[in-house]
Design a protein around this motif. Structure first.
Motif, PDB file in Angstrom:
ATOM      1  N   ILE A 170       0.813  -1.221   0.000  1.00 57.43           N
ATOM      2  CA  ILE A 170       0.000   0.000   0.000  1.00 57.43           C
ATOM      3  C   ILE A 170       0.847   1.272   0.000  1.00 57.43           C
ATOM      4  CG2 ILE A 170      -0.239   0.238   2.519  1.00 57.43           C
ATOM      5  CD1 ILE A 170      -3.276   0.784   1.949  1.00 57.43           C
ATOM      6  N   PHE A 171       2.081   1.186   0.527  1.00 58.27           N
ATOM      7  CA  PHE A 171       2.958   2.357   0.584  1.00 58.27           C
ATOM      8  C   PHE A 171       3.846   2.506  -0.657  1.00 58.27           C
ATOM      9  CE2 PHE A 171       2.146   1.721   5.145  1.00 58.27           C
ATOM     10  CZ  PHE A 171       1.896   3.015   5.572  1.00 58.27           C
ATOM     11  N   CYS A 172       3.855   1.517  -1.536  1.00 61.42           N
ATOM     12  CA  CYS A 172       4.852   1.477  -2.614  1.00 61.42           C
ATOM     13  C   CYS A 172       4.880   2.734  -3.473  1.00 61.42           C
ATOM     14  CB  CYS A 172       4.626   0.247  -3.500  1.00 61.42           C
ATOM     15  SG  CYS A 172       5.302  -1.279  -2.809  1.00 61.42           S
ATOM     16  N   ILE A 173       3.772   3.055  -4.097  1.00 62.36           N
ATOM     17  CA  ILE A 173       3.758   4.199  -5.008  1.00 62.36           C
ATOM     18  C   ILE A 173       4.008   5.514  -4.279  1.00 62.36           C
ATOM     19  CG2 ILE A 173       2.278   5.588  -6.527  1.00 62.36           C
ATOM     20  CD1 ILE A 173       1.243   2.991  -7.725  1.00 62.36           C
ATOM     21  N   PRO A 174       3.375   5.766  -3.117  1.00 62.55           N
ATOM     22  CA  PRO A 174       3.723   6.998  -2.395  1.00 62.55           C
ATOM     23  C   PRO A 174       5.195   7.079  -2.007  1.00 62.55           C
ATOM     24  CG  PRO A 174       1.648   6.117  -1.577  1.00 62.55           C
ATOM     25  CD  PRO A 174       2.225   5.085  -2.490  1.00 62.55           C
ATOM     26  N   LEU A 175       5.795   5.958  -1.649  1.00 61.62           N
ATOM     27  CA  LEU A 175       7.216   5.959  -1.307  1.00 61.62           C
ATOM     28  C   LEU A 175       8.079   6.351  -2.501  1.00 61.62           C
ATOM     29  CD1 LEU A 175       7.577   2.791   0.974  1.00 61.62           C
ATOM     30  CD2 LEU A 175       7.980   5.177   1.649  1.00 61.62           C
ATOM     31  N   ILE A 176       7.662   5.968  -3.693  1.00 59.90           N
ATOM     32  CA  ILE A 176       8.422   6.315  -4.898  1.00 59.90           C
ATOM     33  C   ILE A 176       8.248   7.789  -5.244  1.00 59.90           C
ATOM     34  CG2 ILE A 176       8.603   5.954  -7.397  1.00 59.90           C
ATOM     35  CD1 ILE A 176       7.848   2.997  -6.872  1.00 59.90           C
ATOM     36  N   ILE A 177       7.010   8.260  -5.273  1.00 62.31           N
ATOM     37  CA  ILE A 177       6.777   9.619  -5.778  1.00 62.31           C
ATOM     38  C   ILE A 177       6.976  10.702  -4.722  1.00 62.31           C
ATOM     39  CG2 ILE A 177       5.255   8.768  -7.582  1.00 62.31           C
ATOM     40  CD1 ILE A 177       2.854   9.686  -5.985  1.00 62.31           C
ATOM     41  N   TYR A 178       6.844  10.351  -3.442  1.00 55.67           N
ATOM     42  CA  TYR A 178       7.044  11.338  -2.381  1.00 55.67           C
ATOM     43  C   TYR A 178       8.292  11.072  -1.540  1.00 55.67           C
ATOM     44  CZ  TYR A 178       2.090  12.137  -3.417  1.00 55.67           C
ATOM     45  OH  TYR A 178       0.900  12.375  -4.055  1.00 55.67           O
ATOM     46  N   GLY A 179       8.648   9.790  -1.393  1.00 59.14           N
ATOM     47  CA  GLY A 179       9.760   9.423  -0.524  1.00 59.14           C
ATOM     48  C   GLY A 179      11.081   9.208  -1.238  1.00 59.14           C
ATOM     49  N   GLN A 180      11.094   9.401  -2.563  1.00 58.02           N
ATOM     50  CA  GLN A 180      12.325   9.293  -3.352  1.00 58.02           C
ATOM     51  C   GLN A 180      12.972   7.905  -3.246  1.00 58.02           C
ATOM     52  OE1 GLN A 180      14.921  12.766  -2.610  1.00 58.02           O
ATOM     53  NE2 GLN A 180      13.219  13.594  -1.420  1.00 58.02           N
ATOM     54  N   GLN A 181      12.152   6.873  -3.135  1.00 58.70           N
ATOM     55  CA  GLN A 181      12.662   5.506  -3.053  1.00 58.70           C
ATOM     56  C   GLN A 181      12.690   4.869  -4.446  1.00 58.70           C
ATOM     57  OE1 GLN A 181      13.554   4.236   0.178  1.00 58.70           O
ATOM     58  NE2 GLN A 181      13.202   6.409   0.617  1.00 58.70           N
ATOM     59  N   ASN A 182      13.669   3.996  -4.684  1.00 58.42           N
ATOM     60  CA  ASN A 182      13.647   3.259  -5.951  1.00 58.42           C
ATOM     61  C   ASN A 182      12.656   2.105  -5.846  1.00 58.42           C
ATOM     62  OD1 ASN A 182      14.921   0.859  -4.876  1.00 58.42           O
ATOM     63  ND2 ASN A 182      16.887   1.892  -5.016  1.00 58.42           N
ATOM     64  N   TYR A 183      12.437   1.420  -6.929  1.00 58.68           N
ATOM     65  CA  TYR A 183      11.370   0.419  -6.990  1.00 58.68           C
ATOM     66  C   TYR A 183      11.539  -0.709  -5.978  1.00 58.68           C
ATOM     67  CZ  TYR A 183      14.512  -2.612  -9.703  1.00 58.68           C
ATOM     68  OH  TYR A 183      15.572  -3.404 -10.108  1.00 58.68           O
ATOM     69  N   MET A 184      12.780  -1.150  -5.734  1.00 59.58           N
ATOM     70  CA  MET A 184      12.995  -2.251  -4.804  1.00 59.58           C
ATOM     71  C   MET A 184      12.909  -1.782  -3.356  1.00 59.58           C
ATOM     72  SD  MET A 184      13.368  -5.422  -4.360  1.00 59.58           S
ATOM     73  CE  MET A 184      13.783  -6.072  -5.983  1.00 59.58           C
ATOM     74  N   ASP A 185      13.509  -0.636  -3.051  1.00 60.51           N
ATOM     75  CA  ASP A 185      13.432  -0.092  -1.696  1.00 60.51           C
ATOM     76  C   ASP A 185      11.979   0.190  -1.317  1.00 60.51           C
ATOM     77  OD1 ASP A 185      16.133  -0.246  -1.299  1.00 60.51           O
ATOM     78  OD2 ASP A 185      16.541   1.848  -1.793  1.00 60.51           O
ATOM     79  N   ALA A 186      11.201   0.709  -2.278  1.00 67.21           N
ATOM     80  CA  ALA A 186       9.791   1.008  -2.013  1.00 67.21           C
ATOM     81  C   ALA A 186       9.029  -0.260  -1.642  1.00 67.21           C
ATOM     82  CB  ALA A 186       9.154   1.661  -3.236  1.00 67.21           C
ATOM     83  N   LEU A 187       9.324  -1.355  -2.324  1.00 69.34           N
ATOM     84  CA  LEU A 187       8.652  -2.618  -2.044  1.00 69.34           C
ATOM     85  C   LEU A 187       9.013  -3.141  -0.663  1.00 69.34           C
ATOM     86  CD1 LEU A 187       6.877  -4.939  -2.960  1.00 69.34           C
ATOM     87  CD2 LEU A 187       8.851  -5.928  -4.139  1.00 69.34           C
ATOM     88  N   VAL A 188      10.312  -3.182  -0.369  1.00 76.18           N
ATOM     89  CA  VAL A 188      10.779  -3.698   0.923  1.00 76.18           C
ATOM     90  C   VAL A 188      10.279  -2.829   2.073  1.00 76.18           C
ATOM     91  CG1 VAL A 188      12.818  -4.153   2.337  1.00 76.18           C
ATOM     92  CG2 VAL A 188      12.814  -4.785  -0.092  1.00 76.18           C
ATOM     93  N   LYS A 189      10.383  -1.513   1.905  1.00 75.09           N
ATOM     94  CA  LYS A 189       9.992  -0.609   2.985  1.00 75.09           C
ATOM     95  C   LYS A 189       8.477  -0.546   3.156  1.00 75.09           C
ATOM     96  CE  LYS A 189      14.202   2.143   2.808  1.00 75.09           C
ATOM     97  NZ  LYS A 189      14.841   3.477   2.617  1.00 75.09           N
ATOM     98  N   SER A 190       7.728  -0.741   2.086  1.00 74.27           N
ATOM     99  CA  SER A 190       6.271  -0.782   2.195  1.00 74.27           C
ATOM    100  C   SER A 190       5.838  -1.941   3.088  1.00 74.27           C
ATOM    101  CB  SER A 190       5.633  -0.927   0.807  1.00 74.27           C
ATOM    102  OG  SER A 190       4.223  -0.994   0.911  1.00 74.27           O
ATOM    103  N   ILE A 191       6.459  -3.084   2.905  1.00 76.58           N
ATOM    104  CA  ILE A 191       6.142  -4.246   3.742  1.00 76.58           C
ATOM    105  C   ILE A 191       6.460  -3.937   5.207  1.00 76.58           C
ATOM    106  CG2 ILE A 191       6.758  -6.646   4.250  1.00 76.58           C
ATOM    107  CD1 ILE A 191       7.345  -6.958   1.220  1.00 76.58           C
ATOM    108  N   GLY A 192       7.637  -3.352   5.452  1.00 75.48           N
ATOM    109  CA  GLY A 192       8.043  -3.019   6.812  1.00 75.48           C
ATOM    110  C   GLY A 192       7.129  -1.993   7.456  1.00 75.48           C
ATOM    111  N   LEU A 193       6.736  -0.969   6.692  1.00 75.06           N
ATOM    112  CA  LEU A 193       5.858   0.071   7.223  1.00 75.06           C
ATOM    113  C   LEU A 193       4.470  -0.485   7.531  1.00 75.06           C
ATOM    114  CD1 LEU A 193       6.904   3.011   4.884  1.00 75.06           C
ATOM    115  CD2 LEU A 193       7.187   2.953   7.374  1.00 75.06           C
ATOM    116  N   PHE A 194       3.970  -1.352   6.672  1.00 69.35           N
ATOM    117  CA  PHE A 194       2.661  -1.955   6.933  1.00 69.35           C
ATOM    118  C   PHE A 194       2.677  -2.753   8.228  1.00 69.35           C
ATOM    119  CE2 PHE A 194       0.057  -5.831   6.691  1.00 69.35           C
ATOM    120  CZ  PHE A 194      -1.205  -5.244   6.742  1.00 69.35           C
ATOM    121  N   LEU A 195       3.733  -3.521   8.437  1.00 67.68           N
ATOM    122  CA  LEU A 195       3.826  -4.368   9.628  1.00 67.68           C
ATOM    123  C   LEU A 195       3.954  -3.558  10.926  1.00 67.68           C
ATOM    124  CD1 LEU A 195       6.145  -7.211   8.262  1.00 67.68           C
ATOM    125  CD2 LEU A 195       3.690  -7.339   8.768  1.00 67.68           C
TER     126      LEU A 195
END
Length: 256
Positions: A170-195
């Motif tokens: 759920i955080f993936c796209i916002p992390l990319i467009i607002y958080g300046q994360q690349n595609y892999m970091d956004a995926l990994v961090k989205s999982i961590g943030l959700f948990l």
């Protein structure tokens, strides 16, 4: 911003369900008319694409025969794999539109102008690559797994998996467009943030889904104008969980 996200991953973040619902509805009220029109336009485009796809696959002749072929195709392993592959492609290519829907809430929040073109802005920014690759990874995993479950006649598990993946990403796209994360970091961090706050996000997700279902009232036409509420919920969750710099990257580069 990257440092702030890493801090949230370590220490967690507070979320208030009532505030999420209230703020989501405020953003939705500001955007729902134009978002609804955009949803209708996109739906028409998607229908034309799928009609062309199925027409090429099954022929443009007898409609009843085509429908019968589609029913047979549901249990055909080859067709399930082909449909999954098409799903990966369409899902990945349409991800920038999802980013557009989310960002329209950001524009409304900051009292900036937006139009129909705003929903397609991310096709022409540097964010496109990471949005596309992020969704490609998610779509490959999801469609491959769903195809396997479908082949094994486990539709309930397939549906459950789709919901779980939607929550974890759920955080993936916002992390990319607002958080300046690349595609892999956004995926990994989205999982961590959700948990870090899964239950509030789950309930907010359910509220967003129920908000969409309200559109089924009245010949189902209203659903085109309630679907955008889900994107307002995603935006608000990110806003409350992570927040924004005083001047975001999007504000700096602009979206012409």
């Amino acid at each position: 911003m990257k440092k702030s996200i890493d801090q949230k991953l370590q220490s967690g973040y507070p979320l208030e369900l009532g505030k999420i619902i209230e703020e989501s509805f405020e953003r939705y009220k500001q955007t729902f008319v134009l978002s609804g029109i955009a949803t209708i336009i996109i739906a028409v485009i998607m229908i034309l694409i799928y009609v062309g796809y199925f027409g090429i696959l099954y022929g443009f002749g007898d409609f009843s025969k085509t429908m019968a072929d589609l029913e047979m195709g549901k249990s055909n392993v080859t067709m399930i794999i082909i449909n999954a592959s098409v799903g990966v492609l369409i899902g990945s290519l349409s991800a920038p539109i999802v980013a557009g829907f989310i960002n329209v809430n950001h524009l409304a929040k900051n009292n900036k102008e937006f139009g129909l073109g705003s929903f397609f802005d991310f096709y022409k920014t540097t964010f496109f690559k990471d949005i596309f690759l992020n969704q490609l990874l998610i779509s490959v995993f999801l469609n491959a797994t769903v195809a396997i479950l479908t082949i094994n006649n486990s539709p309930f598990l397939a549906l459950s998996l789709q919901i779980i993946v939607a929550l974890f990403t759920i955080f993936c796209i916002p992390l990319i467009i607002y958080g300046q994360q690349n595609y892999m970091d956004a995926l990994v961090k989205s999982i961590g943030l959700f948990l870090k706050n899964p239950f509030v996000i789950l309930i907010a997700f359910i509220v967003g889904a129920l908000g969409i279902l309200v559109g089924l009232i009245g010949l189902c036409i209203g659903i085109f104008f309630t679907i955008p509420f889900y994107f307002s919920v995603i935006y608000t969750i990110y806003e409350q969980a992570i927040g924004f710099n005083d001047k975001s990257v999007i504000d700096e580069i602009g979206l012409e």
